[in-house]
Design a protein around this motif. Structure first.
Motif, short mmCIF file in Angstrom:
data_model
loop_
_atom_site.label_atom_id
_atom_site.label_comp_id
_atom_site.label_asym_id
_atom_site.label_seq_id
_atom_site.Cartn_x
_atom_site.Cartn_y
_atom_site.Cartn_z
N VAL A 130 19.75 33.17 -16.74
CA VAL A 130 19.45 32.00 -17.55
C VAL A 130 19.07 32.40 -19.07
CG1 VAL A 130 18.31 30.45 -18.62
CG2 VAL A 130 18.53 30.06 -15.76
N TYR A 131 18.57 34.28 -19.34
CA TYR A 131 17.59 34.69 -19.96
C TYR A 131 18.78 35.34 -20.48
CZ TYR A 131 12.96 33.07 -18.85
OH TYR A 131 12.08 33.17 -18.72
N ALA A 132 19.83 35.56 -19.21
CA ALA A 132 20.82 37.15 -19.97
C ALA A 132 22.11 36.57 -20.56
CB ALA A 132 21.73 37.44 -18.99
N PHE A 133 22.04 34.74 -20.42
CA PHE A 133 23.37 33.55 -21.00
C PHE A 133 22.72 33.04 -22.27
CE2 PHE A 133 24.43 29.49 -21.49
CZ PHE A 133 25.46 29.67 -21.82
N LEU A 134 21.02 32.82 -21.96
CA LEU A 134 20.65 32.72 -23.65
C LEU A 134 21.23 33.97 -24.47
CD1 LEU A 134 17.91 31.34 -22.45
CD2 LEU A 134 19.23 29.97 -23.47
N GLY A 135 20.36 34.73 -24.04
CA GLY A 135 20.32 35.97 -25.07
C GLY A 135 22.48 36.44 -25.91
N TRP A 136 23.38 36.21 -24.41
CA TRP A 136 24.59 36.11 -25.16
C TRP A 136 24.65 34.99 -25.64
CZ3 TRP A 136 28.58 32.62 -24.79
CH2 TRP A 136 29.77 33.13 -24.94
N PHE A 137 24.58 33.48 -25.48
CA PHE A 137 25.11 32.26 -26.32
C PHE A 137 24.28 32.43 -27.58
CE2 PHE A 137 24.09 28.38 -27.63
CZ PHE A 137 25.15 27.67 -27.64
N VAL A 138 22.98 33.29 -27.95
CA VAL A 138 22.54 33.76 -29.76
C VAL A 138 23.29 34.02 -29.52
CG1 VAL A 138 20.73 33.73 -31.01
CG2 VAL A 138 20.64 32.53 -28.58
N TYR A 139 24.00 35.27 -29.69
CA TYR A 139 24.52 35.91 -30.58
C TYR A 139 25.67 36.11 -30.53
CZ TYR A 139 26.17 40.84 -31.68
OH TYR A 139 26.78 42.09 -31.78
N VAL A 140 26.60 35.64 -29.53
CA VAL A 140 27.98 35.44 -29.89
C VAL A 140 27.68 33.68 -30.66
CG1 VAL A 140 30.02 34.34 -28.45
CG2 VAL A 140 28.90 36.41 -27.88
N VAL A 141 27.93 32.90 -30.21
CA VAL A 141 27.68 31.60 -31.19
C VAL A 141 26.98 31.27 -31.80
CG1 VAL A 141 27.95 29.33 -30.93
CG2 VAL A 141 28.31 30.66 -28.42
N LEU A 142 25.44 31.59 -31.97
CA LEU A 142 24.96 31.18 -32.86
C LEU A 142 24.40 32.00 -33.88
CD1 LEU A 142 21.89 29.72 -31.39
CD2 LEU A 142 23.97 28.59 -32.05
N TYR A 143 25.05 33.15 -33.68
CA TYR A 143 24.39 34.71 -34.73
C TYR A 143 26.51 34.86 -35.33
CZ TYR A 143 24.63 39.30 -36.69
OH TYR A 143 24.73 40.68 -37.53
N THR A 144 27.44 35.24 -34.39
CA THR A 144 27.91 35.97 -35.24
C THR A 144 29.16 34.93 -35.24
OG1 THR A 144 28.92 37.65 -32.77
CG2 THR A 144 30.36 36.80 -33.64
N VAL A 145 29.51 33.41 -35.08
CA VAL A 145 30.74 32.70 -34.98
C VAL A 145 30.02 31.27 -36.28
CG1 VAL A 145 31.67 30.30 -33.95
CG2 VAL A 145 31.43 32.58 -32.60
N TRP A 146 28.31 30.87 -35.94
CA TRP A 146 28.10 29.84 -36.86
C TRP A 146 26.93 30.24 -37.99
CZ3 TRP A 146 22.95 28.47 -36.84
CH2 TRP A 146 22.24 27.81 -37.16
N SER A 147 26.15 32.31 -37.98
CA SER A 147 25.54 31.88 -39.05
C SER A 147 25.30 32.94 -39.80
CB SER A 147 23.86 32.19 -38.53
OG SER A 147 24.04 33.16 -37.87
N LYS A 148 26.23 33.85 -39.68
CA LYS A 148 26.51 35.27 -40.18
C LYS A 148 27.50 35.29 -41.50
CE LYS A 148 27.55 40.51 -40.06
NZ LYS A 148 28.14 41.52 -38.61
N ARG A 149 27.85 33.95 -41.16
CA ARG A 149 29.11 33.86 -42.39
C ARG A 149 28.62 33.04 -43.66
NH1 ARG A 149 35.17 36.36 -41.63
NH2 ARG A 149 34.24 36.82 -38.95
N ARG A 150 27.38 32.71 -43.51
CA ARG A 150 27.11 31.10 -43.99
C ARG A 150 25.48 31.43 -44.47
NH1 ARG A 150 30.11 29.06 -39.92
NH2 ARG A 150 31.55 27.58 -39.99
N GLY A 169 14.47 41.60 -16.96
CA GLY A 169 14.60 42.56 -16.23
C GLY A 169 13.08 41.53 -15.78
N TRP A 170 11.78 42.01 -16.10
CA TRP A 170 10.69 40.92 -15.67
C TRP A 170 11.64 40.04 -15.12
CZ3 TRP A 170 5.87 43.15 -16.59
CH2 TRP A 170 4.59 42.21 -15.95
N ALA A 171 12.35 38.89 -15.42
CA ALA A 171 12.62 38.20 -14.43
C ALA A 171 13.33 38.33 -13.00
CB ALA A 171 12.78 36.87 -15.25
N ALA A 172 14.02 39.58 -12.58
CA ALA A 172 14.68 39.58 -12.36
C ALA A 172 13.89 39.58 -10.44
CB ALA A 172 15.29 40.88 -12.39
N ILE A 173 12.26 40.33 -11.19
CA ILE A 173 10.97 41.00 -10.37
C ILE A 173 10.22 39.46 -9.87
CG2 ILE A 173 9.10 41.50 -9.53
CD1 ILE A 173 11.78 43.73 -9.20
#
Length: 302
Positions: A130-150, A169-173
């Motif tokens: 879930v953390y891995a997906f959230l990091g991906w989602f924030v970077y790709v969708v919220l940062y790259t697509v939505w906010s960077k140009r605005r 890394g921590w949550a894997a343990i």
């Protein structure tokens, strides 16, 4: 006519391919994102009193899975921002701009790496995935697509994405509701903002020409310097929440913060803002590597 390539031509071609891969994967960014995953995994082993050898398979799944997801996110960024990359000197040579890699191939590779990475992460723990997906989602969708140009807040949003890496890394343990991954999350979030602001000052004219609303472009370099100072000051309390790593760690981490703050203050008295921004940028990288390495070493000595 000889159609066979000479050894020197093959060498040049190979070097070009490697150079293109390093460029499109933003190798330094990739490593900077994976280092916190490794560090948090290692520290979780230490805190829980577990054996690293017993978790070797889990370690490989975590590192490979998270690396693929970060690489997928970076490829999506390259694919989506090809029009901006054409306008900036430091990105004009990326293979998506030169045409060495087709946009379709980059997009498909980004999807494949992301999906494969998430599948591998699901074999660790659901929380880590879930953390891995959230990091991906924030970077790709919220940062790259939505906010960077605005918005100038694009830097803050992008920093949130990178801050998820120690949680992975921590949550894997074990569950990441622990002071160590929480402090690492906060440290990475805060650290990335002055780091990125330094890049924005260095590349002020390029961002302005490309129409990207980075903070120094919209509000000026003087305002950005004040923001850098504020965020660096916010790093000072964090090492004291990690007292389990010993007083030597706290002293070294505090000295790193003092050096960071000193450089930030110097920015108000410099006549060469580009040189100063480069110094902040380099120091921030040294800071990140030193902070995590000292934590790892401290966990071995405590």
């Amino acid at each position: 006519m000889n159609n066979e390539m000479t050894s020197s031509e093959k060498m040049v071609t190979t070097n070009n391919i490697i150079s293109d891969l390093k460029s499109i994967l933003k190798l330094k960014v990739l490593i900077a994102n994976i280092l916190p995953v490794f560090t948090a995994f290692w520290l979780a082993i230490y805190i829980t009193g577990s054996s690293f050898t017993e978790h070797l398979g889990l370690f490989l799944l975590t590192m490979i899975g998270s690396t693929l997801i970060v690489a997928g996110a970076l490829l999506f960024n390259n694919w989506y921002e090809v029009d901006l990359d054409k306008e900036m000197l430091r990105t004009k040579s990326r293979p998506t701009v030169t045409g060495n890699f087709s946009l379709q191939a980059v997009f498909r590779t980004a999807v494949a790496l992301t999906v494969l990475g998430l599948i591998l992460m699901l074999f660790t723990t659901i929380e880590a995935a879930v953390y891995a997906f959230l990091g991906w989602f924030v970077y790709v969708v919220l940062y790259t697509v939505w906010s960077k140009r605005r918005y100038t807040l694009n830097t803050v949003i992008g920093s949130l994405s990178g801050a998820f890496t120690p949680l992975i890394g921590w949550a894997a343990i074990e569950p990441a509701f622990h002071i160590v991954p929480i402090v690492l999350f906060m440290m990475l979030f805060i650290w990335q903002i002055p780091h990125t602001f330094a890049i924005a000052i260095k590349r002020h004219d390029e961002y302005k020409a490309a129409g990207v609303p980075m903070l120094p472009v919209v509000h000026g370099i003087a305002f950005t310097k004040r923001q850098i100072l504020v965020y660096i000051a916010c790093l000072f309390p964090l090492p004291f929440f990690l007292s389990m790593f010993g007083s030597i760690f706290i002293v070294i981490a505090t000295l790193l913060n003092v050096g960071f703050l000193y450089l930030a203050i110097r920015g108000f008295y410099t006549n060469n803002e580009l040189k100063w921004a480069q110094q902040i940028f380099i120091y921030s990288l040294v800071y990140l590597i030193a902070f995590f390495l000292v934590m790892i070493i401290a966990s071995l000595l405590v």
